[in-house]
Design a protein around this motif. Structure first.
Motif, PDB file in Angstrom:
ATOM      1  N   LEU A 141       7.436  17.918  36.193  1.00 26.12           N
ATOM      2  CA  LEU A 141       6.289  18.426  36.942  1.00 26.12           C
ATOM      3  C   LEU A 141       5.436  17.295  37.499  1.00 26.12           C
ATOM      4  O   LEU A 141       4.684  17.497  38.456  1.00 26.12           O
ATOM      5  CB  LEU A 141       5.440  19.335  36.035  1.00 26.12           C
ATOM      6  N   PHE A 142       5.567  16.124  36.914  1.00 25.59           N
ATOM      7  CA  PHE A 142       4.866  14.932  37.418  1.00 25.59           C
ATOM      8  C   PHE A 142       5.847  13.977  38.119  1.00 25.59           C
ATOM      9  O   PHE A 142       5.546  12.800  38.291  1.00 25.59           O
ATOM     10  CB  PHE A 142       4.139  14.230  36.266  1.00 25.59           C
ATOM     11  N   GLN A 143       7.002  14.520  38.495  1.00 15.88           N
ATOM     12  CA  GLN A 143       8.013  13.801  39.289  1.00 15.88           C
ATOM     13  C   GLN A 143       8.504  12.528  38.598  1.00 15.88           C
ATOM     14  O   GLN A 143       8.733  11.502  39.248  1.00 15.88           O
ATOM     15  CB  GLN A 143       7.459  13.470  40.690  1.00 15.88           C
ATOM     16  N   LYS A 144       8.706  12.627  37.287  1.00 19.17           N
ATOM     17  CA  LYS A 144       9.197  11.484  36.526  1.00 19.17           C
ATOM     18  C   LYS A 144      10.670  11.683  36.154  1.00 19.17           C
ATOM     19  O   LYS A 144      11.087  12.800  35.839  1.00 19.17           O
ATOM     20  CB  LYS A 144       8.366  11.293  35.254  1.00 19.17           C
TER      21      LYS A 144
ATOM     22  N   LEU B 205      14.859  13.570  42.331  1.00 14.88           N
ATOM     23  CA  LEU B 205      13.658  14.365  42.593  1.00 14.88           C
ATOM     24  C   LEU B 205      13.982  15.731  43.193  1.00 14.88           C
ATOM     25  O   LEU B 205      13.418  16.758  42.779  1.00 14.88           O
ATOM     26  CB  LEU B 205      12.712  13.593  43.518  1.00 14.88           C
ATOM     27  N   LYS B 206      14.893  15.791  44.150  1.00 13.51           N
ATOM     28  CA  LYS B 206      15.248  17.064  44.779  1.00 13.51           C
ATOM     29  C   LYS B 206      15.844  18.021  43.754  1.00 13.51           C
ATOM     30  O   LYS B 206      15.493  19.210  43.708  1.00 13.51           O
ATOM     31  CB  LYS B 206      16.241  16.824  45.916  1.00 13.51           C
ATOM     32  N   GLN B 207      16.737  17.502  42.912  1.00  9.79           N
ATOM     33  CA  GLN B 207      17.357  18.348  41.871  1.00  9.79           C
ATOM     34  C   GLN B 207      16.312  18.842  40.872  1.00  9.79           C
ATOM     35  O   GLN B 207      16.373  19.981  40.392  1.00  9.79           O
ATOM     36  CB  GLN B 207      18.452  17.571  41.145  1.00  9.79           C
TER      37      GLN B 207
ATOM     38  N   TYR C 129      -1.830  21.322  32.906  1.00 10.08           N
ATOM     39  CA  TYR C 129      -1.554  20.158  33.740  1.00 10.08           C
ATOM     40  C   TYR C 129      -2.224  20.242  35.103  1.00 10.08           C
ATOM     41  O   TYR C 129      -2.229  19.255  35.845  1.00 10.08           O
ATOM     42  CB  TYR C 129      -0.044  19.972  33.909  1.00 10.08           C
ATOM     43  N   VAL C 130      -2.795  21.402  35.439  1.00 12.48           N
ATOM     44  CA  VAL C 130      -3.526  21.504  36.700  1.00 12.48           C
ATOM     45  C   VAL C 130      -5.000  21.820  36.455  1.00 12.48           C
ATOM     46  O   VAL C 130      -5.719  22.186  37.381  1.00 12.48           O
ATOM     47  CB  VAL C 130      -2.889  22.572  37.627  1.00 12.48           C
ATOM     48  N   LEU C 131      -5.435  21.655  35.218  1.00 16.39           N
ATOM     49  CA  LEU C 131      -6.843  21.870  34.886  1.00 16.39           C
ATOM     50  C   LEU C 131      -7.537  20.520  34.776  1.00 16.39           C
ATOM     51  O   LEU C 131      -7.111  19.641  34.024  1.00 16.39           O
ATOM     52  CB  LEU C 131      -6.974  22.640  33.568  1.00 16.39           C
ATOM     53  N   ASN C 132      -8.610  20.354  35.504  1.00 18.49           N
ATOM     54  CA  ASN C 132      -9.271  19.039  35.612  1.00 18.49           C
ATOM     55  C   ASN C 132      -9.752  18.496  34.281  1.00 18.49           C
ATOM     56  O   ASN C 132      -9.807  17.274  34.081  1.00 18.49           O
ATOM     57  CB  ASN C 132     -10.452  19.128  36.589  1.00 18.49           C
TER      58      ASN C 132
ATOM     59  N   GLU D 173       1.598  11.920  33.153  1.00 19.91           N
ATOM     60  CA  GLU D 173       1.168  11.462  34.474  1.00 19.91           C
ATOM     61  C   GLU D 173       1.386   9.978  34.697  1.00 19.91           C
ATOM     62  O   GLU D 173       1.724   9.540  35.800  1.00 19.91           O
ATOM     63  CB  GLU D 173      -0.314  11.812  34.662  1.00 19.91           C
ATOM     64  N   HIS D 174       1.247   9.180  33.630  1.00 19.25           N
ATOM     65  CA  HIS D 174       1.216   7.728  33.824  1.00 19.25           C
ATOM     66  C   HIS D 174       2.426   6.982  33.276  1.00 19.25           C
ATOM     67  O   HIS D 174       2.599   5.796  33.597  1.00 19.25           O
ATOM     68  CB  HIS D 174      -0.075   7.164  33.230  1.00 19.25           C
ATOM     69  N   CYS D 175       3.259   7.621  32.462  1.00 15.56           N
ATOM     70  CA  CYS D 175       4.523   6.974  32.082  1.00 15.56           C
ATOM     71  C   CYS D 175       5.482   7.006  33.269  1.00 15.56           C
ATOM     72  O   CYS D 175       5.379   7.848  34.161  1.00 15.56           O
ATOM     73  CB  CYS D 175       5.155   7.691  30.883  1.00 15.56           C
ATOM     74  N   ASP D 176       6.426   6.088  33.261  1.00 20.79           N
ATOM     75  CA  ASP D 176       7.372   5.972  34.382  1.00 20.79           C
ATOM     76  C   ASP D 176       8.717   6.627  34.088  1.00 20.79           C
ATOM     77  O   ASP D 176       9.513   6.823  35.013  1.00 20.79           O
ATOM     78  CB  ASP D 176       7.578   4.483  34.715  1.00 20.79           C
TER      79      ASP D 176
END
Length: 463
Positions: A372-375, A434-436, A236-239, A354-357
């Motif tokens: 990891l993508f703050q979803k 998000l904090k949790q 997830y952090v590899l381009n 990354e793009h789903c909500d």
């Protein structure tokens, strides 16, 4: 010569240690690298490094004596911890025999013996008998000769559970080769049976996992145990696996004016109610109880998705993502282990993350992927011991998931209306937890995603 041996047992190990940057860094860190593979050799054809070789392991089939002693070892471990951990006790119950076959009666004998003899001393004795039984299997000599010829300095096991790893560890110890195992998953220690072998050292995700390892395997307090994080999330952090929002809408044939919900399935052995949850969401969308959204279902890589055929026909607006995992070998004792992901699948998965909500899943590690993508993440668990559905509420009592529930990082829902309300609330206020989520990720994944492969290799080099 610094020579690293790497044991990769299945498609998930391939994903974590081949499709990450691990092998690329390994050939720079060590003079020689040899992969001992439980998968066919040709799946590694893209690994073009002069100092890396792949050797396909012969398929191991247990004889009856080896199975019996292994079973004694594993069930004794479960018996020893059954009163302290719900997940351990549930796994013990699942191991009980229900038929009248010869194997079932032997299993009953195992349970009778281990009710009395389940101390660490007894487990060590059972493993000693298991080791003695290896001499009767011709594969043992093949493993021994393989390692004798190669003489790696360290043999690194990317998993700790498959039974045949015990033979490799046994052979390595006879040859004076150091062994190290990575603890494969966040639930393996507090809910599974005894690991395959008493490896010399261990790599773990986090300080939490290190404490768990010391608790379940007291001898490891005197061994090297290093916190390295996990390569499971490193892609997830590899381009090379990143994609644009435009790609996302085009790839999954979505309306770019709508938000997107992803339901990620487990496999049928643990997530039997997936179809019910998908249907509840689809009906709520059809009845306009949820605002118009794109609804995507990603099935388990271990399955072909055929169990959802009727849902595909009934709700044509659902978009389906069937993971691109190729079956590399049939007629294998564990065919699911022979499914290997394509690089394109990692692009698809990261695009969804990354793009789903919003993500919905039944108590899966996939929740962490989306965090990891703050979803926001919702866990539907409708089944219990009384209502006739598969009892998935039991997973809330497994110790690794009790922490998730207690953290407040996910919404736990137990009926249709709670699920629909949670979806609407999560779409309206996606950062509420998000904090949790950040606190939970810090607890479970002890290191940053960046540099995971390098940390693992540094730890192996230090051995």
């Amino acid at each position: 010569m610094k020579h690293l041996g790497i044991v990769i047992v299945d498609g998930v190990g391939y994903r974590n240690f081949v499709l990450s940057d691990f092998c690329a860094h390994a050939v720079e860190t060590f003079d020689r690298v040899t992969i001992y593979s439980g998968l066919p050799e040709d799946v590694y054809s893209d690994l073009n490094f002069a100092n890396l070789k792949v050797k396909e392991l012969p398929v191991f089939k247990e004889n009856g004596k080896t199975w019996f002693f292994r079973k004694l070892k594993e069930v004794a471990h479960l018996q020893h911890h059954k009163n302290d951990f719900y997940g351990i006790n549930a796994n013990l119950t699942k191991n009980k025999a229900v038929s009248n076959s010869r194997r079932a009666w032997l299993t009953r004998l195992v349970f009778s013996i281990t009710r009395i003899f389940n101390s660490e001393r007894s487990i060590k004795k059972f493993y000693g008998w298991q080791q003695q039984s290896f001499a009767e299997n011709f594969i043992t000599e093949e493993y021994f000769e393989l390692l004798r010829k190669d003489q790696p300095n360290v043999l690194f096991f990317t998993h700790q559970r498959p039974p045949y790893l015990a033979l490799l560890d046994h052979a390595a110890k006879k040859l004076g080769i150091k062994t190290c195992s990575f603890i494969f998953s966040w639930d393996n220690l507090p809910s599974k049976g005894r690991m395959a072998a008493p490896f010399d050292s261990f790599l773990v995700w986090s300080s939490l996992m290190k404490k768990e390892l010391h608790y379940f395997y007291p001898k490891t307090k005197d061994q090297t145990v290093t916190v390295v994080g996990t390569p499971q999330f490193e892609p997830y952090v590899l381009n090379r696996y990143a994609s644009s929002r435009e790609y996302f809408f085009e790839r999954f044939n979505l309306n770019n004016q709508y938000k997107s919900i992803c339901y990620s399935c487990g496999d049928i052995s643990t997530s039997q109610n997936d179809g019910l949850y998908i249907k509840v969401i689809a009906e709520a969308l059809r009845d306009k109880q949820i605002p118009k959204v794109n609804f995507i279902v990603r099935t388990s890589p271990a399955e072909d998705g055929s169990r959802f055929s009727s849902l595909k026909a009934e709700f044509p607006f659902i978009k389906w993502n069937f993971p691109q995992w190729k079956l590399t070998r049939e007629n294998h004792p564990e065919p699911w282990s022979q499914r290997v992901p394509l690089e394109e699948d990692l692009v698809d998965l990261r695009s969804l993350l990354e793009h789903c909500d919003l993500n919905i899943n039944m108590c899966s590690t996939m929740g962490m992927d989306f965090m990891l993508f703050q979803k926001p993440v919702i866990n539907p668990v409708f089944g219990n011991e009384e209502n006739g559905l598969y009892n998935d509420q039991k997973y809330l009592r497994y110790s690794h998931y009790e922490r998730v529930v207690a953290s407040g990082a996910v919404a736990i829902v137990k009926n249709d209306q709670e699920l629909i309300s949670a979806i609407n609330e999560s779409l309206k206020n996606p950062k509420a937890r998000l904090k949790q989520q950040e606190q939970l990720l810090d607890l479970q994944i002890g290191k940053t995603l960046e540099g995971t492969s390098e940390r693992i290799l540094e730890a192996l080099l230090n051995l």
